[in-house]
Design a protein around this motif. Structure first.
Motif, PDB file in Angstrom:
ATOM      1  N   GLY A  58       0.799  -1.215   0.000  1.00  0.00           N
ATOM      2  CA  GLY A  58       0.000   0.000   0.000  1.00  0.00           C
ATOM      3  C   GLY A  58       0.832   1.266   0.000  1.00  0.00           C
ATOM      4  O   GLY A  58       0.317   2.351   0.295  1.00  0.00           O
ATOM      5  N   ARG A  59       2.123   1.166  -0.340  1.00  0.00           N
ATOM      6  CA  ARG A  59       2.976   2.353  -0.406  1.00  0.00           C
ATOM      7  C   ARG A  59       2.812   3.045  -1.760  1.00  0.00           C
ATOM      8  O   ARG A  59       2.604   2.388  -2.788  1.00  0.00           O
ATOM      9  CB  ARG A  59       4.444   1.967  -0.197  1.00  0.00           C
ATOM     10  N   ASP A  60       2.923   4.352  -1.757  1.00  0.00           N
ATOM     11  CA  ASP A  60       2.769   5.134  -2.974  1.00  0.00           C
ATOM     12  C   ASP A  60       3.982   4.934  -3.889  1.00  0.00           C
ATOM     13  O   ASP A  60       5.109   5.271  -3.511  1.00  0.00           O
ATOM     14  CB  ASP A  60       2.615   6.616  -2.618  1.00  0.00           C
ATOM     15  N   ILE A  61       3.753   4.407  -5.075  1.00  0.00           N
ATOM     16  CA  ILE A  61       4.854   4.082  -5.986  1.00  0.00           C
ATOM     17  C   ILE A  61       5.545   5.345  -6.479  1.00  0.00           C
ATOM     18  O   ILE A  61       6.778   5.384  -6.599  1.00  0.00           O
ATOM     19  CB  ILE A  61       4.347   3.234  -7.161  1.00  0.00           C
ATOM     20  N   PHE A  62       4.787   6.397  -6.774  1.00  0.00           N
ATOM     21  CA  PHE A  62       5.402   7.629  -7.265  1.00  0.00           C
ATOM     22  C   PHE A  62       6.382   8.202  -6.238  1.00  0.00           C
ATOM     23  O   PHE A  62       7.489   8.625  -6.595  1.00  0.00           O
ATOM     24  CB  PHE A  62       4.326   8.663  -7.593  1.00  0.00           C
ATOM     25  N   SER A  63       6.013   8.193  -4.977  1.00  0.00           N
ATOM     26  CA  SER A  63       6.905   8.683  -3.920  1.00  0.00           C
ATOM     27  C   SER A  63       8.164   7.831  -3.841  1.00  0.00           C
ATOM     28  O   SER A  63       9.278   8.348  -3.685  1.00  0.00           O
ATOM     29  CB  SER A  63       6.178   8.683  -2.567  1.00  0.00           C
ATOM     30  N   ARG A  64       7.991   6.527  -3.980  1.00  0.00           N
ATOM     31  CA  ARG A  64       9.138   5.621  -3.910  1.00  0.00           C
ATOM     32  C   ARG A  64      10.018   5.746  -5.159  1.00  0.00           C
ATOM     33  O   ARG A  64      11.239   5.622  -5.084  1.00  0.00           O
ATOM     34  CB  ARG A  64       8.670   4.184  -3.713  1.00  0.00           C
ATOM     35  N   VAL A  65       9.399   5.998  -6.308  1.00  0.00           N
ATOM     36  CA  VAL A  65      10.179   6.198  -7.533  1.00  0.00           C
ATOM     37  C   VAL A  65      11.026   7.459  -7.412  1.00  0.00           C
ATOM     38  O   VAL A  65      12.199   7.480  -7.821  1.00  0.00           O
ATOM     39  CB  VAL A  65       9.254   6.260  -8.762  1.00  0.00           C
ATOM     40  N   ASN A 132      24.819  -1.227   1.559  1.00  0.00           N
ATOM     41  CA  ASN A 132      25.225   0.134   1.891  1.00  0.00           C
ATOM     42  C   ASN A 132      25.551   0.865   0.596  1.00  0.00           C
ATOM     43  O   ASN A 132      26.394   0.416  -0.182  1.00  0.00           O
ATOM     44  CB  ASN A 132      26.446   0.109   2.816  1.00  0.00           C
ATOM     45  N   LYS A 133      24.907   2.027   0.374  1.00  0.00           N
ATOM     46  CA  LYS A 133      25.098   2.727  -0.908  1.00  0.00           C
ATOM     47  C   LYS A 133      26.527   3.224  -1.082  1.00  0.00           C
ATOM     48  O   LYS A 133      27.033   3.315  -2.212  1.00  0.00           O
ATOM     49  CB  LYS A 133      24.115   3.880  -1.042  1.00  0.00           C
ATOM     50  N   TYR A 134      27.208   3.524   0.026  1.00  0.00           N
ATOM     51  CA  TYR A 134      28.584   3.997  -0.093  1.00  0.00           C
ATOM     52  C   TYR A 134      29.528   2.849  -0.484  1.00  0.00           C
ATOM     53  O   TYR A 134      30.511   3.077  -1.198  1.00  0.00           O
ATOM     54  CB  TYR A 134      29.027   4.654   1.211  1.00  0.00           C
ATOM     55  N   ASN A 135      29.224   1.657  -0.045  1.00  0.00           N
ATOM     56  CA  ASN A 135      29.997   0.500  -0.491  1.00  0.00           C
ATOM     57  C   ASN A 135      29.762   0.231  -1.973  1.00  0.00           C
ATOM     58  O   ASN A 135      30.690  -0.171  -2.694  1.00  0.00           O
ATOM     59  CB  ASN A 135      29.619  -0.733   0.329  1.00  0.00           C
ATOM     60  N   PRO A 218      15.860  -2.154   1.438  1.00  0.00           N
ATOM     61  CA  PRO A 218      14.833  -1.503   2.267  1.00  0.00           C
ATOM     62  C   PRO A 218      15.392  -1.222   3.666  1.00  0.00           C
ATOM     63  O   PRO A 218      16.280  -1.946   4.129  1.00  0.00           O
ATOM     64  CB  PRO A 218      13.710  -2.533   2.304  1.00  0.00           C
ATOM     65  N   PRO A 219      14.885  -0.170   4.325  1.00  0.00           N
ATOM     66  CA  PRO A 219      13.698   0.612   3.962  1.00  0.00           C
ATOM     67  C   PRO A 219      13.932   1.675   2.891  1.00  0.00           C
ATOM     68  O   PRO A 219      12.998   2.297   2.446  1.00  0.00           O
ATOM     69  CB  PRO A 219      13.295   1.268   5.282  1.00  0.00           C
ATOM     70  N   ASP A 220      15.197   1.902   2.474  1.00  0.00           N
ATOM     71  CA  ASP A 220      15.469   2.860   1.413  1.00  0.00           C
ATOM     72  C   ASP A 220      14.918   2.337   0.090  1.00  0.00           C
ATOM     73  O   ASP A 220      15.029   1.142  -0.215  1.00  0.00           O
ATOM     74  CB  ASP A 220      16.970   3.113   1.279  1.00  0.00           C
ATOM     75  N   ALA A 221      14.342   3.253  -0.696  1.00  0.00           N
ATOM     76  CA  ALA A 221      13.815   2.865  -2.003  1.00  0.00           C
ATOM     77  C   ALA A 221      14.956   2.776  -3.005  1.00  0.00           C
ATOM     78  O   ALA A 221      15.909   3.543  -2.957  1.00  0.00           O
ATOM     79  CB  ALA A 221      12.777   3.879  -2.478  1.00  0.00           C
ATOM     80  N   SER A 222      14.874   1.813  -3.903  1.00  0.00           N
ATOM     81  CA  SER A 222      15.861   1.635  -4.957  1.00  0.00           C
ATOM     82  C   SER A 222      15.143   1.162  -6.204  1.00  0.00           C
ATOM     83  O   SER A 222      14.292   0.256  -6.129  1.00  0.00           O
ATOM     84  CB  SER A 222      16.919   0.617  -4.527  1.00  0.00           C
ATOM     85  N   LEU A 223      15.459   1.744  -7.333  1.00  0.00           N
ATOM     86  CA  LEU A 223      14.776   1.372  -8.568  1.00  0.00           C
ATOM     87  C   LEU A 223      15.002  -0.100  -8.901  1.00  0.00           C
ATOM     88  O   LEU A 223      14.086  -0.803  -9.331  1.00  0.00           O
ATOM     89  CB  LEU A 223      15.267   2.261  -9.721  1.00  0.00           C
TER      90      LEU A 223
END
Length: 270
Positions: A58-65, A132-135, A218-223
């Motif tokens: 039920g999460r908003d896809i546009f916000s996550r995109v 980890n995004k920095y890794n 997760p919880p961070d959104a990633s395409l």
């Protein structure tokens, strides 16, 4: 002829500016909290309330995109900056000085190039730790260094004996000044298209790694991770995969147009 390549460049700059504005907006504001569940019915189709629909939670896809595009763009930009900085440094040293430094560094460069890029990134990620995004930035940045090193080496080697470099050397300019002031600006016609290609490759590489579950989690959104989630809902909720897929395509396409425009301008073709 000139107007035709200008069309590529202008279209790419316009589309990239629009996407960059949306990505920047996503850092400060989204219609809904990207991580908040049950903001709408589960797997709800696109509507005025949820422009790209909702996912299985039920999460908003546009916000996550918006959030996911921001994360992917940030990783891609940092990756290209890391790869370009390291690669240009190696290419400048080997192309300008040659000799033993050229032989040693370029053989190491060839050895790294022999490994498949994703496989090499996976090895680095396994050492640093996934999620980890920095890794991810470090892993992909290291992978991108060899390609930038080879391109910049060729560019610097071609400029090593041109008249203005010889004149600067005769006037007592140091090697650092010659490299940074006289040679580096004249390699931009080669490096800028390479940067656009590198950005697109970084976007696809990050999306691939997140799709496999070793990139941003997760919880961070990633395409990439969102696309992985959407593959099991292609029949019941195709808008999920379509929304994420189109976003990735637009990111790559817009910057690709800029690169094509730069190449056409430098070659003098329409």
């Amino acid at each position: 002829m000139k107007q035709k390549w200008n069309g590529f460049l202008k279209a790419g700059l316009f589309l990239t500016a629009v996407l960059a504005a949306l990505v920047a907006l996503g850092f400060f504001w989204t219609p809904y909290d990207p991580s908040a569940m049950s903001t709408g019915p589960k797997l709800d189709a696109p509507s005025l309330q949820h422009w790209m629909g909702t996912d299985q939670f039920g999460r908003d896809i546009f916000s996550r995109v918006l959030q996911g595009a921001g994360a992917t763009s940030f990783i891609a930009l940092c990756t290209v900056a890391t790869g370009a900085a390291g690669g240009v440094a190696v290419g400048a040293l080997t192309g300008y000085f040659g000799g033993l430094a050229d032989e040693v560094l370029m053989r190491i460069n060839d050895a790294l190039t022999a490994f498949p890029s994703i496989l090499l990134a996976l090895v680095v990620i396994s050492i640093l730790g996934p999620g980890n995004k920095y890794n991810v930035i470090i892993a992909l940045g290291l992978v991108f260094i060899p390609s930038f090193a080879r391109i910049s080496r060729t560019a610097f080697a071609a400029l090593r004996d041109v008249n203005y470099v010889k004149s600067a050397r005769l006037m007592g300019a140091g090697n650092g000044r010659i490299l940074l002031v006289h040679m580096l600006p004249n390699t931009m016609s080669v490096l800028l298209p390479a940067v656009t290609i590198g950005f697109n490759n970084a976007v696809l590489a990050e999306a691939s790694m997140s799709f496999l579950g070793i990139g941003v989690k997760p919880p961070d959104a990633s395409l990439g991770y969102m696309l992985s989630e959407a593959q099991g809902m292609l029949l019941g909720a195709p808008w999920y995969a379509v929304s994420v897929g189109i976003t990735i395509v637009l990111l790559v396409f817009s910057v690709g147009l800029i690169g094509e425009g730069l190449l056409r301008r430098d070659k003098g073709v329409g």
